[in-house]
Write a protein that holds these residues in place. Sequence first.
Motif, PDB file in Angstrom:
ATOM      1  N   CYS A   1       0.304  -3.736 -12.093  1.00 39.35           N
ATOM      2  CA  CYS A   1       0.057  -3.824 -10.651  1.00 39.35           C
ATOM      3  C   CYS A   1      -1.159  -4.730 -10.482  1.00 39.35           C
ATOM      4  CB  CYS A   1      -0.199  -2.439 -10.052  1.00 39.35           C
ATOM      5  SG  CYS A   1       1.267  -1.388 -10.004  1.00 39.35           S
TER       6      CYS A   1
ATOM      7  N   LEU B   1      -3.954  -4.489  -7.578  1.00 36.91           N
ATOM      8  CA  LEU B   1      -4.910  -3.388  -7.437  1.00 36.91           C
ATOM      9  C   LEU B   1      -6.294  -3.851  -7.863  1.00 36.91           C
ATOM     10  CD1 LEU B   1      -3.086  -0.192  -8.805  1.00 36.91           C
ATOM     11  CD2 LEU B   1      -3.774  -0.666  -6.449  1.00 36.91           C
TER      12      LEU B   1
ATOM     13  N   SER C   1      -3.461  -1.300  -2.623  1.00 29.06           N
ATOM     14  CA  SER C   1      -4.141  -0.042  -2.322  1.00 29.06           C
ATOM     15  C   SER C   1      -3.216   1.125  -2.596  1.00 29.06           C
ATOM     16  CB  SER C   1      -4.589  -0.025  -0.850  1.00 29.06           C
ATOM     17  OG  SER C   1      -5.122   1.233  -0.492  1.00 29.06           O
ATOM     18  N   VAL C   2      -3.743   2.121  -3.291  1.00 30.85           N
ATOM     19  CA  VAL C   2      -2.995   3.353  -3.506  1.00 30.85           C
ATOM     20  C   VAL C   2      -3.974   4.517  -3.478  1.00 30.85           C
ATOM     21  CG1 VAL C   2      -3.173   3.178  -6.028  1.00 30.85           C
ATOM     22  CG2 VAL C   2      -1.361   4.570  -5.010  1.00 30.85           C
ATOM     23  N   THR C   3      -3.592   5.563  -2.752  1.00 29.91           N
ATOM     24  CA  THR C   3      -4.427   6.755  -2.647  1.00 29.91           C
ATOM     25  C   THR C   3      -3.761   7.885  -3.429  1.00 29.91           C
ATOM     26  OG1 THR C   3      -5.237   6.109  -0.466  1.00 29.91           O
ATOM     27  CG2 THR C   3      -5.492   8.425  -1.087  1.00 29.91           C
TER      28      THR C   3
ATOM     29  N   PHE D   1       1.274   2.599 -13.238  1.00 31.99           N
ATOM     30  CA  PHE D   1       0.852   1.462 -12.418  1.00 31.99           C
ATOM     31  C   PHE D   1       0.745   0.201 -13.276  1.00 31.99           C
ATOM     32  CE2 PHE D   1      -0.655   5.261 -10.279  1.00 31.99           C
ATOM     33  CZ  PHE D   1      -0.260   5.044  -8.971  1.00 31.99           C
TER      34      PHE D   1
ATOM     35  N   SER E   1       0.844  -1.201   0.000  1.00 29.05           N
ATOM     36  CA  SER E   1       0.000   0.000   0.000  1.00 29.05           C
ATOM     37  C   SER E   1       0.873   1.242   0.000  1.00 29.05           C
ATOM     38  CB  SER E   1      -0.961   0.020   1.199  1.00 29.05           C
ATOM     39  OG  SER E   1      -0.231   0.170   2.405  1.00 29.05           O
ATOM     40  N   VAL E   2       0.348   2.292  -0.626  1.00 32.44           N
ATOM     41  CA  VAL E   2       1.058   3.570  -0.695  1.00 32.44           C
ATOM     42  C   VAL E   2       0.052   4.690  -0.489  1.00 32.44           C
ATOM     43  CG1 VAL E   2       2.358   5.166  -2.146  1.00 32.44           C
ATOM     44  CG2 VAL E   2       2.838   2.716  -2.252  1.00 32.44           C
ATOM     45  N   THR E   3       0.379   5.593   0.420  1.00 31.44           N
ATOM     46  CA  THR E   3      -0.411   6.814   0.579  1.00 31.44           C
ATOM     47  C   THR E   3       0.422   7.974   0.069  1.00 31.44           C
ATOM     48  OG1 THR E   3      -1.611   5.953   2.496  1.00 31.44           O
ATOM     49  CG2 THR E   3      -1.595   8.335   2.189  1.00 31.44           C
TER      50      THR E   3
ATOM     51  N   LEU F   1       0.957  -4.529  -4.691  1.00 25.64           N
ATOM     52  CA  LEU F   1       0.258  -3.303  -4.317  1.00 25.64           C
ATOM     53  C   LEU F   1      -1.246  -3.510  -4.450  1.00 25.64           C
ATOM     54  CD1 LEU F   1       0.850  -0.366  -3.475  1.00 25.64           C
ATOM     55  CD2 LEU F   1       0.772   0.251  -5.898  1.00 25.64           C
TER      56      LEU F   1
ATOM     57  N   PHE G   1       5.234   3.073 -10.334  1.00 21.03           N
ATOM     58  CA  PHE G   1       4.912   1.893  -9.540  1.00 21.03           C
ATOM     59  C   PHE G   1       4.731   0.664 -10.428  1.00 21.03           C
ATOM     60  CE2 PHE G   1       3.593   5.571  -7.069  1.00 21.03           C
ATOM     61  CZ  PHE G   1       4.092   5.288  -5.808  1.00 21.03           C
TER      62      PHE G   1
END
Length: 407
Positions: free
Chosen positions: A142, A145, A124-126, A139, A101-103, A122, A116
Motif C-alpha cells: 500500500c 500510506l 488513510s486507514v483507521t 497492507f 481511505s477506509v474507516t 490507499l 488490503f
Amino acid sequence: MCAATLTSLFFACGSNVTCTYVESTGTLTISGTGAMTNYNSFNMPWYNYRSSIKKVVINNGVTSIGDYAFYGCTGLTNITIPNSVTSIGRSAFYNCTGLTSVTIPNSVTSIGGSAFSGCTGLTSVTIPNSVTSIGDAAFRECSGLTNITIPNSVTTIEGYTFYGCTGLTSVTIGDGVIEIGNEAFYNCEELTSIIVPCEKHDYFVGMLTEYAAIIYENCTFEVAVNANNEDYGTVTGSGIFKMGQTIQLTATANEGYRFKGWSDGVMDASREITVTKDTSITANFVALYTIKALASASQGTVSGGGLYEIGETATLVANAKAGYTFAQWVDGNDENPRTVTVNGNKTYTAIFAIDEHNVTLSKNISAAGTVTGDGVYEHNTTVQLTATANEGYRFKGWSDGVTDASR
C-alpha cells in the motif's frame, strides 16, 4: 440472475445475505444478516463487473466481509462498513487500487491476510481499538500510506503486513502487541520512526531487530552514574535524557586513588553512551599506596617507586654510581632487582658499598731503591707514592710515565 442488460443485478452472497449491483451508478449494496460467503479470486458473483464497481455499501446486519469479496475491484473508491461487521476476510480488498481511505468500525476484531494488499491509492486507514489481530500481508504494497497507528488492542501483526509500503514514514505501535512477524515493515524505504511504548522498549527492540536503526522511543529515561566510593572519586553524566540521545560520562579519581573501569567493563574514564533505557552504571575506583625507593644520592639511584594498588607488584632496581656497588636493602634483602607485592605504604632504601682498590708498587731493579704507598684503598682516596733510589742508582720515572719520585 437477471440478464446483463438490466439496470440492477441481484446475487446471493451469503445464507441470509443478498447483493445488488446497479450498473448505472457502479454501486454494489450488500444487505441481510450474518456472514458473507467466502470466495476465491475468481468466483465472486460480480467477477465480470469488478472494474466498474465504484462504491460498496454494506448495510447493518452483515457480520463479515468474505474472503476475496472485492478482489481486483480497481474502480472502487468508496466503501461503507457498518458496526455489525466483526471481521474482514482474506484478500477482501486485494488490489483495489482506486480505494483512497477506509474507516474500519470498532466492531471489527480481525483483519484477514492480504485484506488490503496492493491498494496503492490507499492514503488513510483507521484501525479501531477492537481489532486484536492483523493478518499476514494485510497492507502489503500500500504505497500511498504515510502513517499508521496500531491500537493497544492488537496483539499480533503477522509477517509482511506492511511489506513494500514505500511511502510509509511513521508507525505507532500500541502496548498490546506481543508478536510481530517476519519482514512486517520490510522495504518501507521512507520509514524513519517506529514509536513504541517506553515500558516495552526492550521487548520491541528485540522483536524489531531488522529495523533497529529506525526505532524511536517517544519517551525519556533516567541515567544514574555512581562511584563505588564517593571518597575515591567523582562522576558526571547522571540525568533524565531523551531516547537516542548521546551523553558523556566522566570518572575523575581523587588524589591517592585510581579509576579502574566502569561496571559494564568499559575502561575509558571519559566515554559516550546512547540512551535506550533506564541505566545505572558505576565507576570503580581503587585506593593507591606509596612505595618509596630511596638511596644516598652520591652513591646511586633506585627506580620502581610510585603509586600502586593493593596486590600489585613493584619492581625495585638499585643502580650504583661509579665507585660503588649495591650491597643490600636496609631490611637485609640483597636481591637486585627486587619484586615486592604491595600491601600498604612502604619505604625501601638501597645500601651501596664503596669500592676498594689495590695499589701495588714494584721496582725494575730490586736493589736499586725503595718504594712506599702501596696497599688497599677506598675508591677516590688520594695516595702518596714515593720512590727513593739507593746509592749508586737514580730514579728514572714510574711505569705510567710520571717522572716525579714523590707523587
